[in-house]
Design an enzyme around this catalytic site. Structure first.
Site, PDB file in Angstrom:
ATOM      1  CB  CYS A   1       4.032   3.664  17.506  1.00  0.00           C
ATOM      2  SG  CYS A   1       2.746   4.081  16.397  1.00  0.00           S
ATOM      3  CB  CYS A   4       2.166   0.192  17.729  1.00  0.00           C
ATOM      4  SG  CYS A   4       2.927   0.167  16.181  1.00  0.00           S
ATOM      5  CG  ASP A  24      -9.377  11.696  14.530  1.00  0.00           C
ATOM      6  OD1 ASP A  24      -8.296  11.473  13.872  1.00  0.00           O
ATOM      7  OD2 ASP A  24      -9.238  12.437  15.671  1.00  0.00           O
ATOM      8  CG  HIS A  78       5.525   1.256  13.510  1.00  0.00           C
ATOM      9  ND1 HIS A  78       4.515   2.210  13.998  1.00  0.00           N
ATOM     10  CD2 HIS A  78       6.587   1.735  13.013  1.00  0.00           C
ATOM     11  CE1 HIS A  78       5.161   3.506  14.129  1.00  0.00           C
ATOM     12  NE2 HIS A  78       6.544   3.091  13.336  1.00  0.00           N
ATOM     13  CG  ASN A 103      -2.689  14.873   7.000  1.00  0.00           C
ATOM     14  OD1 ASN A 103      -2.985  15.353   6.075  1.00  0.00           O
ATOM     15  ND2 ASN A 103      -3.041  14.518   8.184  1.00  0.00           N
ATOM     16  CG  HIS A 131       0.823   3.166  12.816  1.00  0.00           C
ATOM     17  ND1 HIS A 131       1.232   2.239  13.763  1.00  0.00           N
ATOM     18  CD2 HIS A 131       0.109   2.579  11.972  1.00  0.00           C
ATOM     19  CE1 HIS A 131       0.636   1.095  13.280  1.00  0.00           C
ATOM     20  NE2 HIS A 131       0.001   1.333  12.291  1.00  0.00           N
ATOM     21  CG  HIS A 154      -3.128   7.891  10.353  1.00  0.00           C
ATOM     22  ND1 HIS A 154      -1.849   8.288  10.803  1.00  0.00           N
ATOM     23  CD2 HIS A 154      -3.587   9.279  10.400  1.00  0.00           C
ATOM     24  CE1 HIS A 154      -1.382   9.485  10.920  1.00  0.00           C
ATOM     25  NE2 HIS A 154      -2.462  10.200  10.525  1.00  0.00           N
ATOM     26  CG  HIS A 185      -7.426  11.586   8.769  1.00  0.00           C
ATOM     27  ND1 HIS A 185      -7.726  12.028   9.889  1.00  0.00           N
ATOM     28  CD2 HIS A 185      -6.030  11.607   8.674  1.00  0.00           C
ATOM     29  CE1 HIS A 185      -6.498  12.387  10.428  1.00  0.00           C
ATOM     30  NE2 HIS A 185      -5.524  12.257   9.726  1.00  0.00           N
TER      31      HIS A 185
HETATM   32  P1  AMP Z   1      -2.408  13.234  11.618  1.00  0.00           P
HETATM   33  O1  AMP Z   1      -2.146  14.770  11.651  1.00  0.00           O
HETATM   34  O2  AMP Z   1      -2.807  12.785  10.141  1.00  0.00           O
HETATM   35  O3  AMP Z   1      -1.017  12.504  11.930  1.00  0.00           O
HETATM   36  O4  AMP Z   1      -3.430  12.980  12.260  1.00  0.00           O
HETATM   37  C1  AMP Z   1      -3.496  12.258  13.651  1.00  0.00           C
HETATM   38  C2  AMP Z   1      -4.825  11.897  13.972  1.00  0.00           C
HETATM   39  O5  AMP Z   1      -4.861  11.035  15.157  1.00  0.00           O
HETATM   40  C3  AMP Z   1      -5.499  13.276  14.515  1.00  0.00           C
HETATM   41  O6  AMP Z   1      -6.692  13.463  13.941  1.00  0.00           O
HETATM   42  C4  AMP Z   1      -5.922  12.770  16.167  1.00  0.00           C
HETATM   43  O7  AMP Z   1      -7.046  13.579  16.497  1.00  0.00           O
HETATM   44  C5  AMP Z   1      -5.767  11.474  16.092  1.00  0.00           C
HETATM   45  N1  AMP Z   1      -5.488  10.785  17.397  1.00  0.00           N
HETATM   46  C6  AMP Z   1      -4.523  11.098  17.855  1.00  0.00           C
HETATM   47  N2  AMP Z   1      -4.754  10.250  19.313  1.00  0.00           N
HETATM   48  C7  AMP Z   1      -5.582   9.447  19.320  1.00  0.00           C
HETATM   49  C8  AMP Z   1      -6.079   8.455  19.661  1.00  0.00           C
HETATM   50  N3  AMP Z   1      -5.965   8.053  21.163  1.00  0.00           N
HETATM   51  N4  AMP Z   1      -7.344   7.859  19.569  1.00  0.00           N
HETATM   52  C9  AMP Z   1      -7.984   8.331  18.286  1.00  0.00           C
HETATM   53  N5  AMP Z   1      -7.547   9.258  17.479  1.00  0.00           N
HETATM   54  C10 AMP Z   1      -6.451   9.692  17.973  1.00  0.00           C
HETATM   55 ZN    ZN Z   2       3.092   2.211  15.093  1.00  0.00          ZN
END
Ligand code: AMP
Ligand code: ZN
Length: 120
Positions: A8, A11, A34, A50, A94, A105, A107, A109
């Site tokens: 992940c 993680c 982000d 996780h 989401n 995982h 999260h 926003h």
């Molecule tokens: P979601 O579509 O809600 O799963 O959003 C995942 C979010 O994670 C997206 O807005 C990506 O830009 C962000 N994301 C993916 N990889 C990374 C990373 N390595 N560092 C920071 N944000 C990330």
């Molecule tokens: Zn995770």
């Protein structure tokens, strides 16, 4: 459900295996910017544990989720979101593929700052 999933990406961010721009950390939560921001302020609040998504939550997680929601306005202000009601911010969680979730995982926003935004 393990505390850490080796496959992940979030993680790996929590454990420092993948670099991130950290906003905040405590024993349960990790917050980082982000990598593809939609808005002038755009950060993600994640539990260190996780948990794949909101769909896996039980009553055991009520306190944790409450902490994430209470943290959001504090960090939004610290990161430069203008005050409510003229300012404010958006909170998005989401959930699942049809919910637009790409990283499985949990999260939250938090997006804000002066308009226009890139998206939303
Ligand atoms: P979601 O579509 O809600 O799963 O959003 C995942 C979010 O994670 C997206 O807005 C990506 O830009 C962000 N994301 C993916 N990889 C990374 C990373 N390595 N560092 C920071 N944000 C990330
Ligand atoms: Zn995770």
């Amino acid at each position: 459900m393990s505390a850490n999933d080796p496959n992940c990406i979030f993680c790996k961010i929590v454990t420092g295996q993948i670099p991130s721009k950290k906003v905040y950390e405590d024993e349960e939560l990790f917050v980082f910017h982000d990598i593809q921001p939609w808005a002038p302020v755009h950060f993600l609040i994640v539990p260190k544990q996780h948990i794949p998504s909101l769909a896996q939550l039980t009553s055991e997680h009520e306190r944790l989720m409450g902490r994430m929601m209470v943290l959001a306005p504090r960090l939004a202000a610290e990161q430069g979101c203008n005050p409510y009601p003229e300012g404010g911010f958006r909170v998005v969680c989401n959930t699942g593929v049809e919910g637009g979730q790409e990283v499985h995982h949990l999260h939250v926003h938090v997006m804000g700052g002066p308009r226009p935004w890139l998206r939303g």
